[in-house]
Structure formats: structure tokens, C-alpha cells
Design a protein around this motif. Structure first.
Motif, PDB file in Angstrom:
ATOM      1  N   THR A  29       0.806  -1.233   0.117  1.00  0.00           N
ATOM      2  CA  THR A  29       0.046  -0.072  -0.039  1.00  0.00           C
ATOM      3  C   THR A  29       0.866   1.367   0.116  1.00  0.00           C
ATOM      4  O   THR A  29       2.064   1.056   0.405  1.00  0.00           O
ATOM      5  CB  THR A  29      -0.943   0.173   1.365  1.00  0.00           C
ATOM      6  OG1 THR A  29      -1.828   1.082   1.108  1.00  0.00           O
ATOM      7  CG2 THR A  29      -0.054   0.236   2.662  1.00  0.00           C
ATOM      8  N   GLY A  33      -0.364   7.490   2.618  1.00  0.00           N
ATOM      9  CA  GLY A  33      -1.667   7.550   2.452  1.00  0.00           C
ATOM     10  C   GLY A  33      -2.218   7.593   4.073  1.00  0.00           C
ATOM     11  O   GLY A  33      -1.140   7.729   4.899  1.00  0.00           O
ATOM     12  N   PRO A  34      -3.434   8.006   4.239  1.00  0.00           N
ATOM     13  CA  PRO A  34      -4.609   7.865   3.366  1.00  0.00           C
ATOM     14  C   PRO A  34      -4.758   9.124   2.536  1.00  0.00           C
ATOM     15  O   PRO A  34      -4.322  10.354   2.841  1.00  0.00           O
ATOM     16  CB  PRO A  34      -5.820   7.398   3.853  1.00  0.00           C
ATOM     17  CG  PRO A  34      -5.391   8.168   5.413  1.00  0.00           C
ATOM     18  CD  PRO A  34      -3.929   7.809   5.688  1.00  0.00           C
ATOM     19  N   ASN A  35      -5.092   9.015   1.259  1.00  0.00           N
ATOM     20  CA  ASN A  35      -5.426  10.331   0.420  1.00  0.00           C
ATOM     21  C   ASN A  35      -6.464  10.922   1.306  1.00  0.00           C
ATOM     22  O   ASN A  35      -7.657  10.618   1.664  1.00  0.00           O
ATOM     23  CB  ASN A  35      -6.075   9.903  -0.896  1.00  0.00           C
ATOM     24  CG  ASN A  35      -6.273  10.932  -1.917  1.00  0.00           C
ATOM     25  OD1 ASN A  35      -6.670  12.026  -1.745  1.00  0.00           O
ATOM     26  ND2 ASN A  35      -6.336  10.517  -3.247  1.00  0.00           N
ATOM     27  N   LEU A  39     -10.287  10.501   2.267  1.00  0.00           N
ATOM     28  CA  LEU A  39     -10.523  10.405   3.728  1.00  0.00           C
ATOM     29  C   LEU A  39     -11.708  11.336   4.057  1.00  0.00           C
ATOM     30  O   LEU A  39     -12.573  11.163   5.082  1.00  0.00           O
ATOM     31  CB  LEU A  39      -9.484  10.862   4.496  1.00  0.00           C
ATOM     32  CG  LEU A  39      -9.314  10.283   6.148  1.00  0.00           C
ATOM     33  CD1 LEU A  39      -9.533   8.852   6.139  1.00  0.00           C
ATOM     34  CD2 LEU A  39      -8.054  10.655   6.564  1.00  0.00           C
ATOM     35  N   GLY A 195      -7.727   1.114  -3.377  1.00  0.00           N
ATOM     36  CA  GLY A 195      -7.396   1.564  -1.879  1.00  0.00           C
ATOM     37  C   GLY A 195      -5.942   1.259  -1.663  1.00  0.00           C
ATOM     38  O   GLY A 195      -5.518   1.976  -0.800  1.00  0.00           O
ATOM     39  N   HIS A 198      -4.162   4.448  -3.032  1.00  0.00           N
ATOM     40  CA  HIS A 198      -4.493   5.646  -2.105  1.00  0.00           C
ATOM     41  C   HIS A 198      -4.298   5.545  -0.638  1.00  0.00           C
ATOM     42  O   HIS A 198      -4.573   6.478   0.092  1.00  0.00           O
ATOM     43  CB  HIS A 198      -5.899   5.959  -2.346  1.00  0.00           C
ATOM     44  CG  HIS A 198      -6.294   6.337  -3.797  1.00  0.00           C
ATOM     45  ND1 HIS A 198      -6.150   7.913  -4.112  1.00  0.00           N
ATOM     46  CD2 HIS A 198      -6.587   5.763  -4.969  1.00  0.00           C
ATOM     47  CE1 HIS A 198      -6.365   8.005  -5.343  1.00  0.00           C
ATOM     48  NE2 HIS A 198      -6.733   6.958  -5.960  1.00  0.00           N
ATOM     49  N   LEU A 200      -5.592   3.593   1.451  1.00  0.00           N
ATOM     50  CA  LEU A 200      -6.881   3.682   2.153  1.00  0.00           C
ATOM     51  C   LEU A 200      -7.525   1.978   2.132  1.00  0.00           C
ATOM     52  O   LEU A 200      -8.646   1.925   1.871  1.00  0.00           O
ATOM     53  CB  LEU A 200      -7.829   4.552   1.440  1.00  0.00           C
ATOM     54  CG  LEU A 200      -8.934   5.004   2.337  1.00  0.00           C
ATOM     55  CD1 LEU A 200      -8.516   5.486   3.511  1.00  0.00           C
ATOM     56  CD2 LEU A 200      -9.922   5.971   1.453  1.00  0.00           C
TER      57      LEU A 200
END
Length: 341
Positions: A29, A33-35, A39, A195, A198, A200
Motif C-alpha cells: 500500500t 496515505g490515506p489520500n 478520507l 485502496g 491511495h 486506504l
């Protein structure tokens, strides 16, 4: 009543029920992040009421973004659910799944639940074997990072068209590598789980792009209100959330390349531009356990048929340095019971 035996869950990277507070290199991942745009979409979603059961606005926004019709979009909480639905819809008992390299564990499990056969190949044939209904290609593949050329993908799509099969392109990690043309074919099912890119993954956003004859069957197998409001909001906001990727993904790519170069001094590394790479360590199980005891989690690749390799997903430069130091000490240590001269 005699029921079939229960099947074990597919192994995955990431958290388990055991407490862990160290550095996790086992999850592919975006570490930045998270973007924040996505969010904010989760926070602003209407969690007090049931959503539209057809999720029409979400599908319209994704369809306009991809240049398809809304009926070509199927939504999901996680790509795993889409894979299970694809197996239930298109893989009858005794049918066949052909996978280029080791398939994602959830798809193999979905096939087993259908009592179907899974055949793993190193190269896709020009003519599919009989009884093959689904062909799976990780694009790029996890954990190797390999992907097919546009010409090879086109040939795979033609083979599926001729056999009446579906070609599943799992694009979970496609945002991390340069884009290339994809086949324009009714036989292609694109799986997107944004996800990862990003940062997430906890929201589990995912969707499929496919012919309407495919998506209507996927939707038919989904329960009512199968997408939580927050996940639907993330998918709806995706087209406006791309600036984050333009800023962070070049950093992820550069840091993964640097980590691959540093680790190559310890053993053979396979890396093809993805945020993850594999390192040959002779026997992955004890290395994985030793790192975990130091608060560093990596992915043992035994479930992919690569018991001699670990998969590492790049984090920040400081975190990567911590892993490099631990692996250097571990792999360069003399065998137990033997001391250096």
C-alpha cells in the motif's frame, strides 16, 4: 446431511489477531496515505441512512471517468468479493480456472469452493484447454511484479473470446506502474481496487469494469446494500482524488527501486517497478519469523509456491533502512553453531 469439509482461509499479508506495533512491510500500500480527499469523503458520507441500493450515482461517476456505460460497472467491498462472485457466476463444478503464475489466494479458494480445477501456467497458451471458463492475470502480478505486454494481453483476450471464457485482469497494483493499452474485448473483466494506491485499504473500495452481461450477474450475486456508505463515497470521489497519486507515487517508485538495489547485495531480487519486490533467502519461514521477533513484518511467499522468497513492500526511506539493517545482520550471520574465524 453430509456437508463438504470447510476450506482454510487464504493466507494474506497484513494484520492478524496477534498484537503488532512494529513496521509492516507485508502490505502493498502507499505509505503516504490515506489520500486526504478520500478520507474527507468518508467523513462526509451519510452514515445515518440506507444508500441507494443500486448505487447509480457512484456507477455513473466511475463510468464517465472510464468512458463506459453505468451498466458496465459493478461495485464491491474489496476485490476478493468480486473474485468470489466471478467464480460463483462463471465457474461451475468441474470447470477450470487458468492462472498465469500463482493466483491470488482468494481466487484459488473461490475456485475450490466451487469444486473447480485450478491450473497454474508460466505462459498463456494460444488455445485454451477444454473446460476453462476463467483465465486470471495479475497485471501486474503479485508477488513477482511481472506483467504481460499489450500484444500478449491482446492474444490472451482473443483466446478467451474463441473459447467463450473470461479474462480477469487484476489491476490492484496497476496505478504504481506506467499505464499501457488494454484489450478492448467483451471477454475482459477489469478488477480495480484503488485502496492500495491511495493508502486506504481499510475502506475496501473495489469495482469491476466488464460487459453488461457480466456485471449483471455480479450484481445479481451481491446482497442488498452491499456497499457501506463510506466505501461508496470513496468510489464516487475517485475521479477528483488523482492529484495525490501524481504527488506520492513517484516517491514510492523511487524508494522501492532504491530498496531493491540495496537488498540485491543480500541475494537475488525480483522487482519490476511495483512498490513490492521479492528477495531470495533460501528458506522464507525462519527469516520471516526472525524479522517478526524484531518488530518487522514481511510476507512469506510459500503460499505463492515460492518458499525460498520473501515479499517486501517499500515504506518510507527511514523504515526501509531499518529493514535493510535487520536483513543484513540476519542473512550475513554465521550459521548457528559455527563461529567466524
Amino acid at each position: 446431511m453430509t456437508l463438504p469439509p470447510l476450506l482454510s482461509r487464504a493466507p494474506h499479508g497484513g494484520p492478524s489477531s496477534a498484537p503488532f506495533s512494529g513496521l509492516d512491510f507485508s502490505v502493498n500500500t502507499n505509505p503516504y496515505g490515506p489520500n486526504p480527499v478520500l478520507l474527507a469523503a468518508i467523513r462526509e458520507a451519510d452514515h445515518a441512512h440506507y444508500p441507494d441500493p443500486t448505487y447509480l450515482v457512484v456507477r455513473e461517476r466511475l463510468a464517465a471517468w472510464h468512458g463506459v456505460a453505468p451498466q458496465n460497472v459493478a461495485l464491491s467491498t474489496g476485490a476478493s468479493d468480486l473474485l468470489h462472485r466471478l467464480a460463483r457466476a462463471f465457474l461451475p463444478a468441474g470447470g477450470g480456472l487458468l492462472s498465469l503464475h500463482a493466483p491470488f489466494g482468494e481466487l484459488a479458494r473461490a475456485a475450490a469452493l466451487q469444486r473447480a480445477q485450478v491450473q497454474v501456467v508460466a505462459q498463456l497458451p494460444a488455445q485454451l484447454p477444454g473446460q476453462v471458463q476463467l483465465v486470471y492475470v495479475g497485471h501486474p502480478h503479485n508477488p513477482t511484479g511481472r506483467r504481460l505486454s499489450p500484444n500478449a494481453l491482446q492474444a490472451a483476450a482473443r483466446a478467451c473470446e474463441a473459447a467463450g471464457a473470461l479474462l480477469i485482469l487484476d489491476e490492484a497494483y496497476a496505478p504504481f506502474v506506467p499505464s499501457e493499452p488494454l484489450p478492448d474485448s467483451e471477454a475482459v473483466v477489469r478488477l480495480l481496487s484503488p485502496g492500495k494506491a491511495h493508502g486506504l485499504v481499510g475502506a475496501r473500495p473495489a469495482y469491476a469494469l466488464a460487459a453488461a452481461s457480466v456485471t449483471e450477474r455480479l450484481e445479481n450475486l451481491a446482497p442488498a446494500w452491499h456497499l457501506p456508505a463510506g466505501t461508496a463515497a470513496v468510489l464516487s470521489a475517485l475521479p477528483q482524488a488523482q492529484a495525490f497519486l501524481a504527488t506520492t507515487l513517484p516517491q514510492v517508485q523511487a524508494q522501492a527501486a532504491a530498496l531493491a538495489g540495496a537488498l540485491s547485495r543480500l541475494g537475488p531480487v525480483e522487482h519490476h517497478g511495483t512498490p513490492y519486490l521479492t528477495l531470495e533467502v533460501a528458506d522464507a519461514a525462519p527469516v520471516t519469523a526472525a524479522l517478526l521477533s524484531q518488530g518487522l513484518r514481511v510476507r512469506d511467499c510459500a503460499s505463492y509456491g515460492l518458499p525460498q522468497r520473501i515479499r517486501v513492500s517499500s515504506r518510507t526511506p527511514r523504515d526501509n533502512q531499518a529493514l535493510l539493517g535487520a536483513l543484513t545482520s540476519l542473512l550475513n550471520a554465521p550459521p548457528r553453531g559455527k563461529q567466524e574465524d
